[in-house]
Design an enzyme around this catalytic site. Structure first.
Site, PDB file in Angstrom:
ATOM      1  CD  GLN A 284      91.392 -13.622  52.452  1.00 46.97           C
ATOM      2  OE1 GLN A 284      92.264 -13.405  53.875  1.00 46.97           O
ATOM      3  NE2 GLN A 284      90.662 -14.924  52.927  1.00 46.97           N
TER       4      GLN A 284
ATOM      5  CB  SER B 280      85.195 -15.251  48.699  1.00 49.09           C
ATOM      6  OG  SER B 280      85.984 -16.294  50.041  1.00 49.09           O
TER       7      SER B 280
ATOM      8  CB  SER C 262      86.567  -7.439  54.808  1.00 47.18           C
ATOM      9  OG  SER C 262      85.727  -8.345  55.641  1.00 47.18           O
TER      10      SER C 262
ATOM     11  CD  GLU D 183      89.928 -15.559  57.073  1.00 49.29           C
ATOM     12  OE1 GLU D 183      89.082 -15.177  56.176  1.00 49.29           O
ATOM     13  OE2 GLU D 183      90.243 -15.885  56.344  1.00 49.29           O
TER      14      GLU D 183
END
Length: 414
Positions: free
Chosen positions: A140, A143, A177, A260
């Site tokens: 993902q 951020s 991640s 999420e």
């Protein structure tokens, strides 16, 4: 199509699980110490082996029709209810399920769901199914270093080339991640800087091996490197890998984040120490006769029970069509709080024992929990963001005054 009766379906699920998994064993009976880490801190070769174990189970689950249970059938799911999800989770807990990883969870529960809901027929065929089955893995790319908790403040830019076939992406993402193992990344980029910031974002599937993509690991204070920075320099992505319409990225993002928060708060995967581990620690230290310790243990037990009841209630009232509602922020906030309190009680029980490895089983291992729990209060949106969402979208309280965003009712998808 009529739904199967959950009780009859339970028997079917239990019989299938028995064909692919072993019955669950307690760490004590297996002679093993409980895994108290919130995030995995494994060498790369061990991480790859764990991923393959997880993928083997996810593929078996997909092939048997037990993946994406609430996703509509025309989107590749089973089209069942939250009650069926609760049944499956209960039955699965009685078996030795391979310990999952953040990358597996992101692939199956986040990216696969987003592509299934917003993707084209070709994307459902070529990518959504592969993500649900973990034939492909996805991270993902949301951020950014300068955006903080304001997801809409993305600075990564995507511009179409002259013929309109490709998009060229430049920017930087952080806290990703599993980026080093992923085949694709679900990325948000600003495609229109002249409109309100939430309306100028578009989502893309970016091949992680594309020229111009660089992944750099971030060393954590717990010793591992679960997270990464991802740099994108002139990365060309074909328009067929755009998810949703141009400018629909905010809707894709908020839907993905709702999944999420649902996954983070669900408790389907063990994260860090639990009440059972703290109780075992208190017993091993001979502290269970202390009235203050008993009070702290009782408080932790009650909070764990309340969280489990809230998870069940939120699951049963989730939005139709396979999309979770804003209530998912409740379970995410409770999960983060419970992790923090669990570590606090363990620390109070051990005192100085937690600061050095004395060789006593189940003591110094709690440092993995303590160093990982703060990160869980940031992942999927900070605790403050969850409280804002609960206040504005669940309790319908007046929103905070903001001049840099459109009213919620005017945003895409609302």
């Amino acid at each position: 199509m009529s739904q199967p009766d959950p009780d009859a379906w339970r028997t079917q699920v239990r019989q299938w699980l028995a064909t692919v998994l072993e019955p669950a064993r307690s760490p004590e009976s297996a002679g093993e110490a409980a895994d108290l880490a919130v995030f995995h801190n494994l060498p790369e070769d061990e991480e790859r082996l764990l991923l393959e174990r997880c993928r083997a189970y996810q593929r078996a689950r997909f092939d048997a029709g037990y993946q994406a249970l609430t996703l509509p059938t025309d989107k590749g799911g089973a089209g069942l209810t939250a009650a069926h999800v609760a049944v499956f989770t209960q039955e699965e807990s009685a078996f030795e399920v391979p310990p999952s990883t953040e990358l597996i969870s992101v692939t199956v529960r986040l990216v696969a769901m987003a592509v299934s809901l917003f993707g084209t027929a070709g994307q459902l065929r070529d990518h959504a199914r592969a993500f649900l089955r973990t034939d492909l893995l996805a991270c993902q790319l949301f951020s950014e270093p300068g955006a903080g908790s304001d997801l809409a403040a993305v600075r990564t830019r995507a511009r179409q080339d002259r013929d309109g076939d490709d998009w060229v992406i430049d920017g930087q993402k952080v806290w990703t991640s599993g980026a080093q193992f992923a085949d694709y990344g679900l990325l948000l980029a600003r495609t229109d800087p002249d409109v309100v910031k939430q309306a100028g974002i578009t989502a893309f599937l970016v091949p992680m091996d594309a020229p111009g993509v660089e992944v750099r690991p971030i060393r954590q204070m717990s010793g591992g490197a679960s997270f990464n920075e991802v740099f994108l320099s002139g990365v060309r992505v074909p328009d067929r890998l755009r998810i949703g319409r141009p400018g629909q990225g905010w809707e894709v993002a908020t839907t993905t984040l709702a999944f999420e928060r649902t996954a983070s708060g669900s408790g389907n995967r063990r994260k860090g120490g639990t009440f059972t581990d703290v109780l075992a620690l208190a017993r091993s230290l001979g502290r269970t006769s202390d009235p203050l310790v008993r009070q702290r243990l009782a408080d932790l037990y009650v909070r764990a029970a309340l969280r489990a009841a809230t998870v069940d209630r939120v699951a049963r009232t989730s939005a139709a069509g396979g999309r979770p509602g804003p209530e998912a922020s409740l379970t995410k906030l409770m999960a983060s709080d419970l992790l923090t309190r669990t570590g606090q009680v363990a620390t109070e029980l051990m005192g100085a024992r937690i600061s050095a490895d004395t060789g006593e089983p189940g003591t110094f291992a709690w440092t993995q929990h303590l160093l990982g729990a703060p990160g869980y209060r940031l992942a999927g949106g900070t605790d403050q963001i969850q409280r804002n969402l609960i206040g504005e979208r669940v309790l319908k309280l007046p929103p905070e005054p903001r001049v840099d965003r459109a009213p919620f009712s005017q945003l895409p998808g609302n």
